[in-house]
Design an enzyme around this catalytic site. Structure first.
Site, PDB file in Angstrom:
ATOM      1  CG  ASP A  38      -0.954  -1.781   7.385  1.00  0.00           C
ATOM      2  OD1 ASP A  38      -2.117  -2.007   7.792  1.00  0.00           O
ATOM      3  OD2 ASP A  38      -0.633  -0.736   6.799  1.00  0.00           O
ATOM      4  CE1 TYR A  95      -9.909   3.921   5.486  1.00  0.00           C
ATOM      5  CE2 TYR A  95      -9.082   5.118   7.394  1.00  0.00           C
ATOM      6  CZ  TYR A  95      -8.891   4.614   6.119  1.00  0.00           C
ATOM      7  OH  TYR A  95      -7.694   4.813   5.495  1.00  0.00           O
ATOM      8  CE  LYS A  96      -8.460   0.553   4.204  1.00  0.00           C
ATOM      9  NZ  LYS A  96      -7.002   0.437   4.134  1.00  0.00           N
ATOM     10  NE  ARG A 129     -10.133  -2.735  -3.154  1.00  0.00           N
ATOM     11  CZ  ARG A 129      -9.609  -1.930  -2.233  1.00  0.00           C
ATOM     12  NH1 ARG A 129      -8.450  -2.225  -1.680  1.00  0.00           N
ATOM     13  NH2 ARG A 129     -10.213  -0.813  -1.883  1.00  0.00           N
ATOM     14  CG  PHE A 178      -1.992   0.987   1.217  1.00  0.00           C
ATOM     15  CD1 PHE A 178      -3.172   0.745   0.531  1.00  0.00           C
ATOM     16  CD2 PHE A 178      -1.851   2.205   1.877  1.00  0.00           C
ATOM     17  CE1 PHE A 178      -4.191   1.684   0.510  1.00  0.00           C
ATOM     18  CE2 PHE A 178      -2.868   3.154   1.848  1.00  0.00           C
ATOM     19  CZ  PHE A 178      -4.041   2.892   1.164  1.00  0.00           C
TER      20      PHE A 178
HETATM   21  C1  PLP Z   1      -6.300   1.533   4.184  1.00  0.00           C
HETATM   22  C2  PLP Z   1      -4.852   1.331   4.448  1.00  0.00           C
HETATM   23  C3  PLP Z   1      -4.103   2.327   5.082  1.00  0.00           C
HETATM   24  C4  PLP Z   1      -4.760   3.627   5.451  1.00  0.00           C
HETATM   25  O1  PLP Z   1      -3.900   4.564   5.980  1.00  0.00           O
HETATM   26  P1  PLP Z   1      -4.489   5.923   6.576  1.00  0.00           P
HETATM   27  O2  PLP Z   1      -3.337   6.560   7.216  1.00  0.00           O
HETATM   28  O3  PLP Z   1      -5.579   5.572   7.526  1.00  0.00           O
HETATM   29  O4  PLP Z   1      -5.032   6.724   5.437  1.00  0.00           O
HETATM   30  C5  PLP Z   1      -2.776   2.066   5.351  1.00  0.00           C
HETATM   31  N1  PLP Z   1      -2.206   0.892   4.991  1.00  0.00           N
HETATM   32  C6  PLP Z   1      -2.904  -0.083   4.379  1.00  0.00           C
HETATM   33  C7  PLP Z   1      -2.251  -1.368   4.032  1.00  0.00           C
HETATM   34  C8  PLP Z   1      -4.246   0.116   4.080  1.00  0.00           C
HETATM   35  O5  PLP Z   1      -4.936  -0.834   3.469  1.00  0.00           O
END
Ligand code: PLP
Length: 412
Positions: A199, A224-225, A371, A130
């Site tokens: 993560d 938030y997911k 996705r 990511f």
């Molecule tokens: C959604 C996600 C994030 C989100 O990071 P924010 O700082 O909350 O915007 C980070 N890492 C991964 C792997 C994600 O899927």
């Protein structure tokens, strides 16, 4: 020759037999819409609206500043952290809710490197991780005079060695849905004495997690997911108790102080996980997240994961039969993936736009991935049947080739 695929009646029969089916009523979801993006922004739990009314009208409106104590706002980062700890099988006091995933990752990486000066030369992560994880890792590497080693997934295991200062891996890949075997990679890292941060953004609330059994000591994750905490919900940070005493936050904020309200000039870190707090917590967002976490705690995790697998298999069968132009890229084996299914197609972008107009919200991930998030709490088999039916119609009539879908109006 047409391949066999389940009928709508069969899908409805499976919904009727699904022990989680009634959970859908606990979410606000527009009629007729099939929401396949709960892995990006979870749906709104019905009781969250009530929680927010109480948080604003009563706690803020009437309680005003008294609510920091009377409504235990001050204890919320740790209280919600303890609830999240249950979801990842960590102990009470090992998880704190604060900041974004990005900021938490930065804090944890900096804290670990500061605790082990001069050990190793590289920060190891996965290429195609990511973006924020890669960007933060690159920034931290530069600050510490280390080299960022972004290796392909297949090479990660062999790259762990005496040169490695720190490893950062995303447990479930945001795009492909591939899942690392946490226990075996953690064991390898431990054998080499290299700290490893997981993560869990696409894992928490989606796949079974057990920090204790897998001996994972450091993690960050997203609110938030799959936790349905609301847009911009704070993230969380996990440090195993045994490692905590060696770590200090690189952001020495007053909320992470041992006695914030003693208002002393000198900084002294809080003895517990609270030391990773920086500034004042975003209370309304935190309370919305708590409502989502409460719902997840109430649901049976084993049932959730079993249903996620059933939804995946159902979708895979439908897609193979009706949309063979879209190439599945997510591992079929359940222990090798998360709770979303991705498909490659050179025109994934316009196809996804046409699909949204047809009332099916999935998402596009660059350069060619459609996705589809499978959220077992509020998604049913008939939903998937309709989603694939609409997608098949779009592919058949070619409407995605219309000019209105041709130019990206936004990049997400
Ligand atoms: C959604 C996600 C994030 C989100 O990071 P924010 O700082 O909350 O915007 C980070 N890492 C991964 C792997 C994600 O899927």
């Amino acid at each position: 020759m047409t391949m066999q695929y389940p009928s709508l009646a069969e899908a409805e029969a499976r919904d009727a037999a699904d022990p989680l089916h009634s959970w859908r009523d606990r979410f606000v979801l527009p009629d007729g819409l099939v929401y396949l993006d709960g892995n990006s922004l979870g749906a709104l739990p019905r009781h969250t609206a009530e929680t927010m009314r109480d948080a604003t009208e009563r706690q803020w409106g009437e309680g005003l500043i008294r609510s920091w104590n009377d409504a235990d706002w001050i204890g919320a980062p740790r209280r919600v952290g303890d609830k999240i700890a249950q979801l990842i099988r960590a102990a009470s006091g090992e998880v704190i809710v604060c900041d974004s995933v990005t900021v938490n990752l930065y804090k944890l990486m900096m804290a670990i490197l500061a605790a082990r000066p001069g050990q190793g030369r590289t920060i190891l992560t996965e290429s195609g991780n990511f973006p924020t994880d890669l960007h933060v890792a690159a920034g931290v590497a530069a600050q510490h005079g280390l080299v960022l080693d972004a290796a392909p997934r297949e090479a990660i295991m062999e790259r762990i060695g005496p040169e490695t200062a720190l490893i950062v891996l995303t447990h479930v890949h945001y795009k492909t849905g591939e899942r690392f075997d946490m226990a075996s990679i953690q064991a390898l890292a431990d054998a080499q004495g290299v700290p490893l941060i997981w993560d869990l953004s696409h894992s928490i609330g989606a796949v079974p997690l057990d920090m204790g059994a897998d001996a994972a000591r450091f993690a960050v994750g997203c609110g938030y997911k799959y936790l349905n905490g609301g847009p911009g919900a704070p993230g969380f940070l996990y440090v195993a108790a045994e490692a905590l005493e060696f770590l200090g936050s690189p952001i020495q904020g007053w909320m992470g102080h041992a006695a914030p309200f003693a208002m002393t000039d000198a900084y002294a870190p809080a003895p517990g996980i609270e030391r990773f707090l920086a500034g004042t917590p975003p209370m309304l967002s935190l309370l919305a997240l708590e409502a989502g976490v409460d719902l997840m705690l109430e649901a049976d995790g084993d049932l959730l994961w079993a249903k996620s697998q059933a939804l995946f298999d159902f979708l895979a069968q439908q897609m193979a039969a009706r949309c063979p132009q879209l190439v599945p890229i997510t591992p079929v084996r359940a222990d090798l993936r998360g709770s979303h299914a991705s498909f490659a197609h050179p025109s994934a972008w316009p196809i996804n736009r046409a699909l949204i107009d047809a009332g099916v919200i999935g998402d596009f991930r660059s350069p060619d991935v459609l996705r589809l998030g499978l959220t077992p709490l509020y998604l049913g088999f008939a939903d998937l049947w309709h989603a694939v039916d609409r997608l098949a119609a779009i592919l058949e009539d070619g409407r995605w080739q219309r000019s209105e879908y041709s130019a990206p109006t936004r990049v997400t």
